[in-house]
Design a protein around this motif. Sequence first.
Motif, mmCIF file in Angstrom:
data_model
loop_
_atom_site.group_PDB
_atom_site.id
_atom_site.type_symbol
_atom_site.label_atom_id
_atom_site.label_comp_id
_atom_site.label_asym_id
_atom_site.label_seq_id
_atom_site.Cartn_x
_atom_site.Cartn_y
_atom_site.Cartn_z
ATOM 1 N N TRP A 100 -12.870 -0.122 6.196
ATOM 2 C CA TRP A 100 -13.179 -0.024 4.764
ATOM 3 C C TRP A 100 -11.932 0.404 3.983
ATOM 4 N N SER A 159 -13.777 -4.194 -3.277
ATOM 5 C CA SER A 159 -12.387 -4.179 -3.738
ATOM 6 C C SER A 159 -12.173 -5.206 -4.848
ATOM 7 N N LYS A 160 -12.787 -6.372 -4.726
ATOM 8 C CA LYS A 160 -12.581 -7.424 -5.712
ATOM 9 C C LYS A 160 -13.386 -7.167 -6.990
ATOM 10 N N THR A 185 0.820 -1.216 0.000
ATOM 11 C CA THR A 185 0.000 0.000 0.000
ATOM 12 C C THR A 185 0.853 1.265 0.000
ATOM 13 N N TYR A 213 -14.565 -5.991 1.079
ATOM 14 C CA TYR A 213 -13.852 -7.011 0.305
ATOM 15 C C TYR A 213 -14.490 -7.169 -1.071
ATOM 16 N N ASN A 231 -6.310 -4.426 -0.983
ATOM 17 C CA ASN A 231 -6.772 -5.302 -2.065
ATOM 18 C C ASN A 231 -6.784 -4.646 -3.437
ATOM 19 N N LEU A 232 -7.088 -3.355 -3.494
ATOM 20 C CA LEU A 232 -7.304 -2.702 -4.782
ATOM 21 C C LEU A 232 -6.248 -1.647 -5.091
ATOM 22 N N THR A 233 -6.050 -0.714 -4.163
ATOM 23 C CA THR A 233 -5.057 0.338 -4.414
ATOM 24 C C THR A 233 -3.674 -0.257 -4.595
ATOM 25 N N MET A 255 -9.737 -1.692 1.146
ATOM 26 C CA MET A 255 -9.621 -1.163 -0.216
ATOM 27 C C MET A 255 -8.166 -0.896 -0.589
ATOM 28 N N ASN A 256 -7.403 -0.348 0.354
ATOM 29 C CA ASN A 256 -5.995 -0.057 0.069
ATOM 30 C C ASN A 256 -5.197 -1.335 -0.147
#
Length: 255
Positions: free
Chosen positions: A111, A162-163, A69, A159, A118-120, A115-116
């Motif tokens: 949250w 993010s996915k 991250t 989750y 898994n996605l960012t 998000m950070n």
Amino acid sequence: MQNSSFDLTGKVAIVTGGNGGIGLGMARGLARAGASVVIAGRNQEKNESAAREIEAIGARAMAVTVDVTDNASVAAMVEATLAQMGRIDILINNAGMSVRQPAHALSLDDWQTVMNTNLTSAFICAKAVYPAMKQAGGGKIINIGSMTSIFGAAYAPAYAASKGGIVQFTKSIALSWAADNIQANAILPGWIDTALTRTAREQVPGLNENVLNRTPAKRWGNIDDLAGAAVFLASPASDFVTGTAIPVDGGYSAQ
């Protein structure tokens, strides 16, 4: 004789979260196909243990401590990989985590953490390896989604969000970087037997029975079930495959 379309000899792969679970299963698959593997994660002891396992297969391996991250940490991971391995051909964005709370009970901090992580992180890592892949004339980016890329999750909204985002991010970089011969695809694991899902089975009543009832294969997956898809998407066999999301789920999402 190995099919050259799936031969990864001479290629270098970074696998984030590769020190356990499905990340380790994919790392082992890449190693068996001939790739050198960089195990990248927060826990250096686990990283080194996984790297030794990769070396035991007969492949080159290195362990890198990284916070996916953090821009600077990821940049250091890329720099270390290039210094020791000389190139980067494959990135598997696998690092991930979950907080199991319904939306009304989920804190903003939780949250953002999900998000950070898994996605960012996938954005940060993909952007960081892009220059090396472009210079090398191409590359492969594999982002790890989930069944919740397709379905909602009442107990894990962050989750699932993010996915879901992982799939759209994958499609976007596939379009952006096609001209650079970089293919980007996602793998959507079904219910795989890992430490994470074992905890879920403890926390979610009836989960084990529900998964077995709905999965046509009538079993939980194991981490090596992800290896084939990872090798395919990392290899020349998938040079005309980009922007896709492939479930590896024993048929779970087909019904």
